[in-house]
Design a protein around this motif. Structure first.
Motif, PDB file in Angstrom:
ATOM      1  N   GLY A 134       0.790  -1.230   0.000  1.00 35.29           N
ATOM      2  CA  GLY A 134       0.000   0.000   0.000  1.00 35.29           C
ATOM      3  C   GLY A 134       0.826   1.285   0.000  1.00 35.29           C
ATOM      4  O   GLY A 134       0.264   2.377   0.030  1.00 35.29           O
ATOM      5  N   THR A 135       2.147   1.181  -0.059  1.00 34.91           N
ATOM      6  CA  THR A 135       2.962   2.399   0.079  1.00 34.91           C
ATOM      7  C   THR A 135       2.997   3.229  -1.205  1.00 34.91           C
ATOM      8  O   THR A 135       3.491   4.350  -1.209  1.00 34.91           O
ATOM      9  N   ASP A 136       2.499   2.667  -2.298  1.00 39.26           N
ATOM     10  CA  ASP A 136       2.330   3.477  -3.504  1.00 39.26           C
ATOM     11  C   ASP A 136       0.886   3.957  -3.619  1.00 39.26           C
ATOM     12  O   ASP A 136       0.631   5.092  -3.993  1.00 39.26           O
ATOM     13  N   ILE A 137      -0.055   3.086  -3.300  1.00 30.09           N
ATOM     14  CA  ILE A 137      -1.461   3.448  -3.509  1.00 30.09           C
ATOM     15  C   ILE A 137      -1.939   4.442  -2.465  1.00 30.09           C
ATOM     16  O   ILE A 137      -2.597   5.423  -2.785  1.00 30.09           O
ATOM     17  N   ALA A 181       6.480  -2.207   2.258  1.00 28.81           N
ATOM     18  CA  ALA A 181       6.605  -2.183   0.800  1.00 28.81           C
ATOM     19  C   ALA A 181       7.060  -3.536   0.270  1.00 28.81           C
ATOM     20  O   ALA A 181       7.921  -4.188   0.864  1.00 28.81           O
ATOM     21  N   THR A 182       6.490  -3.963  -0.858  1.00 26.81           N
ATOM     22  CA  THR A 182       6.829  -5.261  -1.430  1.00 26.81           C
ATOM     23  C   THR A 182       7.574  -5.104  -2.757  1.00 26.81           C
ATOM     24  O   THR A 182       7.479  -4.065  -3.416  1.00 26.81           O
ATOM     25  N   ILE A 183       8.247  -6.170  -3.148  1.00 25.12           N
ATOM     26  CA  ILE A 183       8.988  -6.165  -4.420  1.00 25.12           C
ATOM     27  C   ILE A 183       8.001  -6.137  -5.589  1.00 25.12           C
ATOM     28  O   ILE A 183       8.201  -5.417  -6.570  1.00 25.12           O
TER      29      ILE A 183
HETATM   30  C1  LIG Z   1       7.852   7.871   1.749  1.00 26.22           C
HETATM   31  C2  LIG Z   1       8.036   6.949   0.578  1.00 26.22           C
HETATM   32  C3  LIG Z   1       9.310   6.727   0.066  1.00 26.22           C
HETATM   33  C4  LIG Z   1       9.500   5.895  -1.019  1.00 26.22           C
HETATM   34  N1  LIG Z   1      10.764   5.690  -1.477  1.00 26.22           N
HETATM   35  C5  LIG Z   1      10.972   4.867  -2.523  1.00 26.22           C
HETATM   36  C6  LIG Z   1      12.301   4.626  -2.999  1.00 26.22           C
HETATM   37  O1  LIG Z   1      13.288   5.124  -2.454  1.00 26.22           O
HETATM   38  N2  LIG Z   1      12.455   3.819  -4.084  1.00 26.22           N
HETATM   39  C7  LIG Z   1      11.395   3.243  -4.720  1.00 26.22           C
HETATM   40  O2  LIG Z   1      11.599   2.528  -5.695  1.00 26.22           O
HETATM   41  N3  LIG Z   1      10.126   3.440  -4.276  1.00 26.22           N
HETATM   42  C8  LIG Z   1       9.896   4.238  -3.206  1.00 26.22           C
HETATM   43  N4  LIG Z   1       8.610   4.446  -2.759  1.00 26.22           N
HETATM   44  C9  LIG Z   1       7.486   3.846  -3.478  1.00 26.22           C
HETATM   45  C10 LIG Z   1       6.975   2.510  -2.896  1.00 26.22           C
HETATM   46  O3  LIG Z   1       7.317   2.377  -1.553  1.00 26.22           O
HETATM   47  C11 LIG Z   1       7.537   1.305  -3.636  1.00 26.22           C
HETATM   48  O4  LIG Z   1       7.259   1.372  -5.006  1.00 26.22           O
HETATM   49  C12 LIG Z   1       7.018  -0.026  -3.060  1.00 26.22           C
HETATM   50  O5  LIG Z   1       7.911  -1.047  -3.396  1.00 26.22           O
HETATM   51  C13 LIG Z   1       5.630  -0.388  -3.510  1.00 26.22           C
HETATM   52  O6  LIG Z   1       5.254  -1.612  -2.931  1.00 26.22           O
HETATM   53  P1  LIG Z   1       3.852  -1.811  -2.186  1.00 26.22           P
HETATM   54  O7  LIG Z   1       3.731  -3.251  -1.858  1.00 26.22           O
HETATM   55  O8  LIG Z   1       3.707  -0.876  -1.074  1.00 26.22           O
HETATM   56  O9  LIG Z   1       2.860  -1.401  -3.381  1.00 26.22           O
HETATM   57  P2  LIG Z   1       1.293  -1.128  -3.383  1.00 26.22           P
HETATM   58  O10 LIG Z   1       1.041   0.303  -3.117  1.00 26.22           O
HETATM   59  O11 LIG Z   1       0.554  -2.124  -2.572  1.00 26.22           O
HETATM   60  O12 LIG Z   1       1.004  -1.436  -4.938  1.00 26.22           O
HETATM   61  C14 LIG Z   1       1.622  -0.697  -5.968  1.00 26.22           C
HETATM   62  C15 LIG Z   1       0.970  -1.039  -7.308  1.00 26.22           C
HETATM   63  O13 LIG Z   1       1.257  -2.363  -7.690  1.00 26.22           O
HETATM   64  C16 LIG Z   1       0.084  -3.138  -7.847  1.00 26.22           C
HETATM   65  N5  LIG Z   1       0.402  -4.470  -7.347  1.00 26.22           N
HETATM   66  C17 LIG Z   1       0.969  -4.773  -6.133  1.00 26.22           C
HETATM   67  N6  LIG Z   1       1.214  -6.102  -6.059  1.00 26.22           N
HETATM   68  C18 LIG Z   1       0.800  -6.644  -7.231  1.00 26.22           C
HETATM   69  C19 LIG Z   1       0.782  -7.984  -7.773  1.00 26.22           C
HETATM   70  N7  LIG Z   1       1.264  -9.029  -7.070  1.00 26.22           N
HETATM   71  N8  LIG Z   1       0.296  -8.164  -9.020  1.00 26.22           N
HETATM   72  C20 LIG Z   1      -0.165  -7.111  -9.739  1.00 26.22           C
HETATM   73  N9  LIG Z   1      -0.196  -5.844  -9.291  1.00 26.22           N
HETATM   74  C21 LIG Z   1       0.281  -5.614  -8.050  1.00 26.22           C
HETATM   75  C22 LIG Z   1      -0.987  -2.399  -7.087  1.00 26.22           C
HETATM   76  O14 LIG Z   1      -2.254  -2.635  -7.621  1.00 26.22           O
HETATM   77  C23 LIG Z   1      -0.550  -0.961  -7.281  1.00 26.22           C
HETATM   78  O15 LIG Z   1      -0.978  -0.473  -8.501  1.00 26.22           O
HETATM   79  C24 LIG Z   1       8.388   5.267  -1.639  1.00 26.22           C
HETATM   80  C25 LIG Z   1       7.101   5.470  -1.112  1.00 26.22           C
HETATM   81  C26 LIG Z   1       6.912   6.295  -0.006  1.00 26.22           C
HETATM   82  C27 LIG Z   1       5.529   6.497   0.543  1.00 26.22           C
END
Ligand SMILES: Cc1cc2nc3c(=O)[nH]c(=O)nc-3n(C[C@H](O)[C@H](O)[C@H](O)COP(=O)(O)OP(=O)(O)OC[C@H]3O[C@@H](n4cnc5c(N)ncnc54)[C@H](O)[C@@H]3O)c2cc1C
Ligand code: FES
Ligand code: FES
Lengths: 159, 370
Positions: free
Chosen positions: B112-115, B190-192
């Motif tokens: 959820g860290t992107d959404i 955050a996930t890969i």
């Molecule tokens: C303060 C802050 C700092 C950050 N710094 C960085 C950084 O330094 N570098 C960086 O790269 N990113 C950064 N990010 C962005 C984010 O943390 C990463 O991209 C993170 O890895 C997203 O993973 P998540 O599981 O939280 O994604 P989510 O928000 O849960 O999902 C992201 C997107 O992927 C989709 N999704 C997720 N899993 C799947 C799946 N299995 N199949 C299909 N679709 C899927 C979701 O529907 C959504 O559209 C930062 C974010 C914040 C809030």
């Protein structure tokens, strides 16, 4: 509305939440636990840091429905009766607090971190607090406070 | 400046695109407006789907003359969506059923860290009606088989750092990138898979995985298939995934060659809580003492994370010395097509692509000598 069951600071509770409620909304609004602060709502400031199943996470970036059946610890859960947690004592002793808005978040970030790393060095503490912004004291004193707390927790076997 | 309606293909409509009506309301951090502008002038950005993360609006723009002001044609009066449902399926089959049922109204949520940052305290801004939480599917694992290393899509980024698999070469470059991804606190969630599916041009983990020639296992109503990571990315924040598909795991093919790699991330110095200005991953494979393969992967300097293939070819065929490195760095810079945004200017980014490629190849050269 969805019903969830969470353990909040040691007590299991059943709550009804909206699917779009974030954990910070439920903690502050529904449960009245206003020790956890909301600074940015975007994951940048760390004021909302709490412990979820023992890990430091941001309460503004979790939906309450996602925490069903989890253990949540907030700043209110650290103090035992009148006795402050070593982290709280250390922040007071080091004067690591000015307005205090960032303090609960810093302490909760450090709390989870010290459990995973009981003997952190300065660099590790800086990594641990990297998601916690402070606009008053700067970071030197909070870093010192966390190091001091880790030390006293080792000596007293405190968790 | 002449004003004319452009022929943009509206692929997806989310919340009302108020930022289109008034530039001042566009949150430049998502860079969408700059991307749309780039689609008119830079070849690398043309004819790619470009998605606004706040509104969900996705446009595909062909070659539009540079001197025209942008007003979109087509129907942009989008529907206001509210989060109406939260689902936490226990099996992959259930998850696919939900995706098939809700299609574009569904949104998978991992960490959820992107959404969630896009809500800014307002859950009503969610662009999807149905959130589907994938944390109950058992997709958090790191497994070694004959084929290679399998990483479940929902594996938390901190778990990559603590895994012995990535503590050293030949796969160490993944943990190296993971260590500079956001902060310890964010990485606990955050996930890969989220990092890849969000498809940001600066996604830190996309770089080492491209350097490692990773594949993805994609699931959908028609079953499972394998796709290479390079073809997965379609444009900024856009992937090849259909609305009813999801990522199950990442597969890094087994290698027994000696490899040396490096990851460098240039950020703003004030804070660690930020994505990159430029990031670069390099990886050279050796057989005996000969370099048999080179990967130079560049992020934050184009519509997607990409391999600088011309620079790779130079390194692969020659002797690794200062001259070769300088030539490759200059070539990589030519292959980049960055944008101006709140973090840095395009011109600065280009220079930094060359610097980072140079520096990381030099580190590899030093390591190869010792
Ligand atoms: C303060 C802050 C700092 C950050 N710094 C960085 C950084 O330094 N570098 C960086 O790269 N990113 C950064 N990010 C962005 C984010 O943390 C990463 O991209 C993170 O890895 C997203 O993973 P998540 O599981 O939280 O994604 P989510 O928000 O849960 O999902 C992201 C997107 O992927 C989709 N999704 C997720 N899993 C799947 C799946 N299995 N199949 C299909 N679709 C899927 C979701 O529907 C959504 O559209 C930062 C974010 C914040 C809030
Ligand atoms: S309120 Fe959660 S990080 Fe700022
Ligand atoms: S003490 Fe005021 S923000 Fe840190």
């Amino acid at each position: 509305m969805k019903t969830i069951r969470i353990n909040i600071n040691g007590e299991w509770k059943k709550l009804k939440v909206n699917p779009q409620d974030r954990l910070i909304d439920t903690l502050r609004g529904q449960l009245g636990l206003t020790g956890t602060k909301e600074g940015c709502g975007e994951g940048e400031c760390g004021a909302c840091t709490i412990n979820l199943n023992g890990k430091a996470v941001l309460a503004c970036l979790i939906l309450s429905v996602q925490t069903d059946e989890s253990r949540i610890l907030t700043i209110e859960g650290l103090q035992k009766g009148l006795e402050l947690h070593p982290l709280q004592t250390a922040f007071l002793n080091e004067s690591a607090v000015q307005c205090g808005f960032c303090t609960p978040g810093m302490i909760m970030a450090a709390h989870a971190f010290i459990r995973e790393n009981p003997e952190p060095d300065m660099q590790m503490v800086k990594e641990c607090l990297a998601n916690n912004l402070c606009r008053c004291t700067g970071y030197e004193k909070p870093v010192k406070a966390v190091l001091a707390a880790a030390c006293s927790m080792r000596e007293t076997n405190h968790d | 400046m002449s004003r004319q309606k452009i022929h943009a293909q509206v692929i997806r409509i989310g919340n009302p695109p108020f930022c289109l009506k008034s530039y001042r309301q566009c949150r430049g951090c998502f860079g969408w407006r700059n991307m749309i502008r780039a689609a008119r002038s830079k070849a690398a950005w043309q004819d790619r789907p470009i998605k606004c993360l706040l509104t969900g609006l996705t446009l595909k723009i062909g070659g539009i003359p540079e001197d025209t002001d942008l007003i979109t044609g087509g129907n942009t009066d989008a529907i206001q969506l509210k989060s109406r449902g939260f689902h936490k399926p226990g099996t992959i089959e259930e998850t696919i059923d939900l995706l098939v049922k809700y299609q574009r109204d569904a949104c998978l949520i991992a960490g959820g860290t992107d959404i969630l940052p896009r809500h800014q305290g307002d859950g009503n801004r969610l662009t999807a009606g149905h959130l589907i939480d994938i944390s109950g599917l058992g997709l958090d694992y790191i497994q070694n088989t004959d084929a290679g290393i399998h990483i479940g899509a929902a594996t938390r980024i901190n778990d990559l750092i603590s895994s012995p698999v990535f503590s050293s070469e030949p796969y160490g470059v993944l943990a190296e990138a993971a260590r500079v991804h956001s902060t310890h606190t964010i990485r606990n969630r955050a996930t890969i898979g989220g990092n890849l599916c969000n498809a940001s041009p600066c996604a830190d983990l996309a770089l080492p995985l491209l350097a490692l020639d990773a594949y993805l296992v994609i699931l959908g109503p028609n079953g499972k298939h394998l796709i290479d990571l390079e073809s997965f990315f379609q444009g900024p924040n856009c992937t090849i995934l259909e609305p009813d598909q999801m990522m199950q795991e990442i597969l890094i093919p087994f290698t027994n060659h000696l490899a040396l790699s490096g990851f460098l991330k240039l950020g703003r110095h004030q804070t660690k809580i930020d994505t990159a200005i430029v990031n670069v991953a390099t990886r050279l494979s050796f057989k005996e003492n000969d370099c048999i393969d080179a990967r130079i992967v560049i992020g934050s300097a184009g519509p997607m994370v990409f391999r600088a293939k011309k620079a790779e070819a130079l390194i692969k065929t020659g002797i690794l010395d200062d001259d070769a490195i300088n030539l490759a760095a200059g070539t990589a810079m030519q292959e980049a097509s960055p944008l101006d945004d709140i973090r840095a200017s395009a011109a600065y980014r280009k220079e930094m692509v060359a610097e980072l490629v140079k520096e990381s190849l030099k580190i590899i050269m030093k390591r190869s000598l010792s």
